[in-house]
Design an enzyme around this catalytic site. Structure first.
Site, PDB file in Angstrom:
ATOM      1  N   ARG A  77      -3.986   0.328  -2.018  1.00  0.00           N
ATOM      2  CA  ARG A  77      -3.942  -0.792  -2.254  1.00  0.00           C
ATOM      3  C   ARG A  77      -3.663  -0.921  -3.189  1.00  0.00           C
ATOM      4  O   ARG A  77      -4.582  -0.658  -4.308  1.00  0.00           O
ATOM      5  CB  ARG A  77      -4.914  -2.048  -1.802  1.00  0.00           C
ATOM      6  CG  ARG A  77      -5.105  -2.295   0.016  1.00  0.00           C
ATOM      7  CD  ARG A  77      -5.934  -2.974   0.248  1.00  0.00           C
ATOM      8  NE  ARG A  77      -7.043  -2.692   1.163  1.00  0.00           N
ATOM      9  CZ  ARG A  77      -7.883  -3.039   1.778  1.00  0.00           C
ATOM     10  NH1 ARG A  77      -8.790  -2.707   0.760  1.00  0.00           N
ATOM     11  NH2 ARG A  77      -8.700  -2.624   2.388  1.00  0.00           N
ATOM     12  N   HIS A 105       0.676   5.649   1.076  1.00  0.00           N
ATOM     13  CA  HIS A 105      -0.384   6.578   1.176  1.00  0.00           C
ATOM     14  C   HIS A 105      -0.542   8.472   0.531  1.00  0.00           C
ATOM     15  O   HIS A 105       1.166   8.557   0.656  1.00  0.00           O
ATOM     16  CB  HIS A 105      -0.194   7.132   2.781  1.00  0.00           C
ATOM     17  CG  HIS A 105      -0.330   5.564   3.848  1.00  0.00           C
ATOM     18  ND1 HIS A 105      -1.614   5.239   3.743  1.00  0.00           N
ATOM     19  CD2 HIS A 105       0.082   4.911   4.924  1.00  0.00           C
ATOM     20  CE1 HIS A 105      -1.592   4.080   4.395  1.00  0.00           C
ATOM     21  NE2 HIS A 105      -0.496   4.268   4.971  1.00  0.00           N
ATOM     22  N   GLN A 138       1.007  -1.340  -0.149  1.00  0.00           N
ATOM     23  CA  GLN A 138       0.140  -0.482   0.137  1.00  0.00           C
ATOM     24  C   GLN A 138       0.892   0.826  -0.090  1.00  0.00           C
ATOM     25  O   GLN A 138       1.874   0.641   0.173  1.00  0.00           O
ATOM     26  CB  GLN A 138      -0.813   0.011   1.291  1.00  0.00           C
ATOM     27  CG  GLN A 138      -0.440  -0.443   2.451  1.00  0.00           C
ATOM     28  CD  GLN A 138      -1.166  -0.395   3.986  1.00  0.00           C
ATOM     29  OE1 GLN A 138      -1.223   0.609   4.837  1.00  0.00           O
ATOM     30  NE2 GLN A 138      -2.114  -1.993   3.785  1.00  0.00           N
ATOM     31  N   GLU A 149       4.055   7.979   8.754  1.00  0.00           N
ATOM     32  CA  GLU A 149       3.490   7.244  10.184  1.00  0.00           C
ATOM     33  C   GLU A 149       5.009   7.074  10.176  1.00  0.00           C
ATOM     34  O   GLU A 149       6.154   6.401   9.085  1.00  0.00           O
ATOM     35  CB  GLU A 149       2.908   6.216   9.381  1.00  0.00           C
ATOM     36  CG  GLU A 149       3.462   5.717   7.836  1.00  0.00           C
ATOM     37  CD  GLU A 149       1.965   4.456   7.918  1.00  0.00           C
ATOM     38  OE1 GLU A 149       1.048   4.180   8.732  1.00  0.00           O
ATOM     39  OE2 GLU A 149       2.225   3.537   6.780  1.00  0.00           O
TER      40      GLU A 149
END
Length: 274
Positions: A160, A65, A63, A82
């Site tokens: 995804r 972001h 995945q 993250e």
């Protein structure tokens, strides 16, 4: 001064586990495995950061972001940087970060469609104590057999690219558009700045510190919230008792007492150390 003990939200996932981590009760027999535990602020507020525990028994999807600008262009409040503090990992556990070689976006799209993307990623071995910062745009996948704490911008926008044949929706066009299909470049870590704290992240979206036990006073600028995440130990913050496996938010000022041997994370948005 406000110190709030946050509620936990258990998220069942097919790749989760029935055996969690000290401080968290295991799922009851006959229930679905738990993959994530979120810490939720009261009310309808959407704070800048979100803290999670993850428990994996299978690989998570490949995945990516979006960053803030890409998220805003899509009508979303923020992107998602993250980072992960690895608490435990089986001997063969890995995390994929970036691609082995630079790729064009068209080649990335084709690899996601035919499944070869799994073998074009840089799967890094992980162990307890490791730390990784995954900036937005980084293609990544968390492997099996890992327990970690995730500190992230508060966004669940996940595109995804590949899911090992599982019957879940993919987001090829959106994901390819925001991907940086290139080898992973580690986020610079300022490192240890004093005996009483280690700076793991210093911006651009948040600061993350790691503290040992003891006494300290936290003073936050007006309007800034801090998240105290005790990995081990117990103590009191602003008059609120806490223990490992919990999470508290702190605004303004708070006196924090942590038992000897405690291991704490403290996160807050922005780029400047408090």
């Amino acid at each position: 001064m406000t110190t709030t003990l946050l509620a936990t939200h258990r998220v069942e996932k097919p790749w989760g586990r029935m055996k969690l981590w000290p401080g968290f009760p295991d799922p009851p027999v006959g229930s679905d495995p738990v993959g994530e535990i979120w810490f939720q602020t009261p009310g309808d507020a959407t704070p800048d950061l979100l803290i999670k525990y993850l428990f994996t028994s299978e690989k998570l999807s490949v995945q990516v972001h979006p960053d803030d600008d890409q998220a805003h262009a899509a009508g979303l409040p923020r992107g998602k940087d993250e980072c992960w503090v690895i608490l435990d990992a089986e001997p063969d556990s890995t995390i994929a970060l970036g691609t082995l070689e630079p790729m064009s976006r068209e080649a990335l799209r084709e690899a996601a469609i035919d499944g070869s993307i799994e073998h074009l990623l840089d799967w890094k071995p992980v162990k307890a104590g490791d730390f990784f910062y995954s900036a937005s745009g980084t293609i990544h996948a968390i492997g099996a057999g890992i327990t970690l704490i995730e500190v992230q911008q508060n966004s669940e926008t996940t595109y995804r690219l590949y899911d090992y044949g599982r019957p879940r929706e993919l987001h090829l066009e959106e994901g390819v558009a925001v991907s940086d299909p290139a080898p992973f470049v580690a986020h610079p870590m300022p490192g240890k700045v004093a005996a009483e704290r280690t700076i793991l992240v210093e911006g651009p979206k948040f600061v993350l510190e790691r503290w040992p036990g003891g006494h300290r006073k936290v003073s936050l600028p007006e309007g800034v919230t801090g998240w105290l995440v005790p990995i081990t130990g117990e103590g009191v913050a602003g008059g609120v008792a806490w223990r490992a496996g919990e999470c508290l938010t702190i605004s303004s000022e708070a006196e924090i007492e942590a038992a000897a041997g405690s291991d704490l994370l403290f996160a807050y948005p922005g780029t400047s150390r408090i």
